[in-house]
Motif scaffolding. Structure first.
Motif, PDB file in Angstrom:
ATOM      1  N   ASN A  48     -12.063  41.531  -8.710  1.00  0.00           N
ATOM      2  CA  ASN A  48     -12.556  40.319  -8.472  1.00  0.00           C
ATOM      3  C   ASN A  48     -13.636  39.808  -9.618  1.00  0.00           C
ATOM      4  OD1 ASN A  48     -11.565  40.022  -6.045  1.00  0.00           O
ATOM      5  ND2 ASN A  48     -13.499  40.674  -4.707  1.00  0.00           N
ATOM      6  N   ILE A  49     -14.395  40.526 -10.076  1.00  0.00           N
ATOM      7  CA  ILE A  49     -15.059  40.139 -11.212  1.00  0.00           C
ATOM      8  C   ILE A  49     -14.439  39.807 -12.432  1.00  0.00           C
ATOM      9  CG2 ILE A  49     -16.939  40.872 -12.977  1.00  0.00           C
ATOM     10  CD1 ILE A  49     -17.947  42.956 -10.995  1.00  0.00           C
ATOM     11  N   ARG A  50     -13.375  40.161 -12.849  1.00  0.00           N
ATOM     12  CA  ARG A  50     -12.389  39.902 -13.985  1.00  0.00           C
ATOM     13  C   ARG A  50     -11.822  38.878 -13.810  1.00  0.00           C
ATOM     14  NH1 ARG A  50     -10.962  44.984 -14.490  1.00  0.00           N
ATOM     15  NH2 ARG A  50      -8.972  44.762 -13.462  1.00  0.00           N
ATOM     16  N   GLN A 101     -15.944  37.360  -1.458  1.00  0.00           N
ATOM     17  CA  GLN A 101     -15.966  38.590  -1.179  1.00  0.00           C
ATOM     18  C   GLN A 101     -17.031  39.533  -1.683  1.00  0.00           C
ATOM     19  OE1 GLN A 101     -11.915  40.132  -2.313  1.00  0.00           O
ATOM     20  NE2 GLN A 101     -11.182  39.767  -0.119  1.00  0.00           N
ATOM     21  N   LEU A 102     -17.458  39.324  -3.078  1.00  0.00           N
ATOM     22  CA  LEU A 102     -18.626  39.918  -3.866  1.00  0.00           C
ATOM     23  C   LEU A 102     -19.823  39.550  -2.930  1.00  0.00           C
ATOM     24  CD1 LEU A 102     -17.156  39.832  -7.258  1.00  0.00           C
ATOM     25  CD2 LEU A 102     -17.260  41.685  -5.821  1.00  0.00           C
ATOM     26  N   TRP A 103     -19.996  38.482  -2.698  1.00  0.00           N
ATOM     27  CA  TRP A 103     -21.234  37.931  -1.904  1.00  0.00           C
ATOM     28  C   TRP A 103     -21.526  38.673  -0.687  1.00  0.00           C
ATOM     29  CZ3 TRP A 103     -22.884  35.861   2.352  1.00  0.00           C
ATOM     30  CH2 TRP A 103     -24.545  35.337   2.548  1.00  0.00           C
ATOM     31  N   ILE A 146     -27.210  45.873  -7.755  1.00  0.00           N
ATOM     32  CA  ILE A 146     -27.359  46.575  -8.915  1.00  0.00           C
ATOM     33  C   ILE A 146     -26.072  47.209  -9.380  1.00  0.00           C
ATOM     34  CG2 ILE A 146     -28.080  48.723  -9.792  1.00  0.00           C
ATOM     35  CD1 ILE A 146     -30.725  48.604  -7.982  1.00  0.00           C
ATOM     36  N   LEU A 147     -25.241  47.808  -8.426  1.00  0.00           N
ATOM     37  CA  LEU A 147     -23.708  48.022  -8.664  1.00  0.00           C
ATOM     38  C   LEU A 147     -22.897  47.142  -9.231  1.00  0.00           C
ATOM     39  CD1 LEU A 147     -21.527  50.098  -8.552  1.00  0.00           C
ATOM     40  CD2 LEU A 147     -21.122  49.538  -6.133  1.00  0.00           C
ATOM     41  N   VAL A 148     -22.866  45.826  -8.606  1.00  0.00           N
ATOM     42  CA  VAL A 148     -22.031  44.877  -8.876  1.00  0.00           C
ATOM     43  C   VAL A 148     -22.560  44.305 -10.192  1.00  0.00           C
ATOM     44  CG1 VAL A 148     -21.144  42.545  -8.374  1.00  0.00           C
ATOM     45  CG2 VAL A 148     -21.389  44.303  -6.594  1.00  0.00           C
ATOM     46  N   GLY A 175     -22.440  35.656 -11.728  1.00  0.00           N
ATOM     47  CA  GLY A 175     -23.224  36.390 -11.016  1.00  0.00           C
ATOM     48  C   GLY A 175     -24.335  35.937 -10.395  1.00  0.00           C
ATOM     49  N   ARG A 176     -24.864  34.676 -10.839  1.00  0.00           N
ATOM     50  CA  ARG A 176     -25.815  33.991 -10.025  1.00  0.00           C
ATOM     51  C   ARG A 176     -25.586  33.543  -8.551  1.00  0.00           C
ATOM     52  NH1 ARG A 176     -27.087  28.541 -10.964  1.00  0.00           N
ATOM     53  NH2 ARG A 176     -26.071  28.888 -13.123  1.00  0.00           N
ATOM     54  N   MET A 177     -23.961  33.420  -8.569  1.00  0.00           N
ATOM     55  CA  MET A 177     -23.621  32.826  -7.313  1.00  0.00           C
ATOM     56  C   MET A 177     -23.262  34.126  -6.278  1.00  0.00           C
ATOM     57  SD  MET A 177     -20.699  29.791  -8.034  1.00  0.00           S
ATOM     58  CE  MET A 177     -20.764  29.290  -6.244  1.00  0.00           C
ATOM     59  N   ILE A 178     -22.947  35.302  -6.861  1.00  0.00           N
ATOM     60  CA  ILE A 178     -22.636  36.362  -5.919  1.00  0.00           C
ATOM     61  C   ILE A 178     -24.178  36.986  -5.429  1.00  0.00           C
ATOM     62  CG2 ILE A 178     -20.375  36.758  -6.950  1.00  0.00           C
ATOM     63  CD1 ILE A 178     -21.582  39.066  -8.883  1.00  0.00           C
ATOM     64  N   THR A 179     -25.072  36.865  -6.108  1.00  0.00           N
ATOM     65  CA  THR A 179     -26.192  37.661  -5.751  1.00  0.00           C
ATOM     66  C   THR A 179     -27.144  36.485  -5.228  1.00  0.00           C
ATOM     67  OG1 THR A 179     -27.207  37.022  -8.103  1.00  0.00           O
ATOM     68  CG2 THR A 179     -26.249  39.321  -7.636  1.00  0.00           C
ATOM     69  N   ALA A 180     -26.767  35.272  -4.771  1.00  0.00           N
ATOM     70  CA  ALA A 180     -27.803  34.205  -4.337  1.00  0.00           C
ATOM     71  C   ALA A 180     -28.205  34.685  -2.806  1.00  0.00           C
ATOM     72  CB  ALA A 180     -27.173  32.927  -4.356  1.00  0.00           C
ATOM     73  N   GLU A 181     -29.410  34.242  -2.542  1.00  0.00           N
ATOM     74  CA  GLU A 181     -29.697  34.611  -1.036  1.00  0.00           C
ATOM     75  C   GLU A 181     -29.073  34.074  -0.219  1.00  0.00           C
ATOM     76  OE1 GLU A 181     -33.808  34.591   1.584  1.00  0.00           O
ATOM     77  OE2 GLU A 181     -34.242  34.433  -0.742  1.00  0.00           O
ATOM     78  N   GLU A 182     -28.650  32.762  -0.424  1.00  0.00           N
ATOM     79  CA  GLU A 182     -27.792  32.060   0.616  1.00  0.00           C
ATOM     80  C   GLU A 182     -26.456  31.808  -0.260  1.00  0.00           C
ATOM     81  OE1 GLU A 182     -28.564  30.662   3.498  1.00  0.00           O
ATOM     82  OE2 GLU A 182     -30.625  31.732   3.498  1.00  0.00           O
TER      83      GLU A 182
END
Length: 232
Positions: free
Chosen positions: A107-109, A143-145, A163-165, A198-205
Motif C-alpha cells: 500500500n505504501i509503495r 486502508q492504512l488510515w 510508528i510501525l507504518v 504520510g500526512r494523510m494516513i496519520t491524520a486525526e480525521e
C-alpha cells in the motif's frame, strides 16, 4: 445488483476495468495477464453486462471477442436478473482477510509512486504490471488510515501503529531511492509524495479526497515550472 438495477431502468450495465496490461519482453507473464483479462470479461458477459472497458488499447480486441461470443445481440437489457436478491447486510458486509507487513508495504509503495506520478501530471500509471489510477491510491491510503486508527491486528498478533507504518514508509522510500538511482529519485516528486501520503494516513480525521490535498502542491509545482521557463 448493478446489472439488475440498470436493466430495470432500461440502461446499459458496463463492467469494470481489469487492471492487467500487456507485458513487454516477457511472453509468459504477458500470457498470464491476457488470461486474467479474458476470465474477467467472461465473468462480466455471463453475469449480464452490456459492455466493458480495459486498461490498455492492446486489450480491446480480446474484450471484444469475449463479448461478441457471449453477447450476440447489441445488449442484454432484456436479462433483468430477477434471480438476484441482495440485502443491506450483504452490501455492508466487511471483507475477510489478514493484514500483513507485506500488505502494508505494498500500500505504501503503490500509494507513493502513484501520487508522485500524479504530481507530475499523470492520471494513470502502470505499476507492477497493473494500470493504476487515483482510486488505487485512495484505497491504499484509506486502508492504512483505518488500520492505524483502529489499531488493527496483524497476522501473527501484532498491532498496526503509526510508528510501525512510518518506519515502513521510510524503508520503502529508501528502497525506491536505491532502485531508481539518486538522480532520478531527486528529479521526481517522491519526497513530496511521501510527505503528503504520510500526512494523510496519520491524520486525526480521515481526509475526504487525496487529490484535494495534492492539488495545491500540483499547482505550486506548475507555477514553479512556468517561472523557470520565463527566466530562461
Amino acid at each position: 445488483m448493478l446489472i439488475k438495477t440498470c436493466h430495470r431502468r432500461g440502461a446499459h450495465a458496463i463492467g469494470g476495468m481489469s487492471a492487467f496490461i500487456p507485458i513487454k519482453n516477457n511472453e509468459e507473464a504477458n500470457n498470464i495477464a491476457f488470461e486474467q483479462v479474458r476470465k474477467d470479461k467472461e465473468r462480466e458477459v455471463k453475469a449480464g453486462h452490456d459492455g466493458t472497458w480495459v486498461a490498455h488499447p492492446g486489450l480491446v480486441e480480446l474484450a471484444k471477442q469475449v463479448f461478441d461470443k457471449g453477447m450476440p445481440d447489441k445488449n442484454q437489457i432484456s436479462n433483468l436478473r430477477e434471480d438476484v436478491s441482495v440485502d443491506q447486510e450483504q452490501l455492508l458486509q466487511v471483507a475477510n482477510g489478514q493484514i500483513t507487513e507485506d500488505g502494508i508495504r505494498t500500500n505504501i509503495r503503490v500509494g507513493i509512486q502513484y501520487l508522485e506520478a500524479w504530481l507530475r501530471g499523470k492520471g494513470s500509471v502502470p505499476l507492477y504490471n497493473l494500470m493504476e489510477d487515483a482510486a488505487t491510491a485512495e484505497i491504499c491510503r484509506a486502508q492504512l488510515w483505518q488500520w492505524i486508527h483502529h489499531r488493527a491486528t496483524m497476522e501473527g498478533g501484532g498491532r498496526v501503529s503509526e510508528i510501525l507504518v512510518r518506519t515502513l514508509l521510510r524503508n520503502e522510500l529508501e528502497r525506491l531511492a536505491r532502485n531508481l538511482g539518486e538522480q532520478r529519485f531527486h528529479e521526481g516528486q517522491y519526497l513530496l509524495a511521501s510527505e503528503i501520503f504520510g500526512r494523510m494516513i496519520t491524520a486525526e480525521e480521515f481526509p475526504e479526497f487525496l487529490t484535494n490535498i495534492a492539488y495545491e502542491h500540483l499547482l505550486s509545482l506548475e507555477k514553479k515550472q512556468l517561472s523557470e521557463i520565463s527566466v530562461r
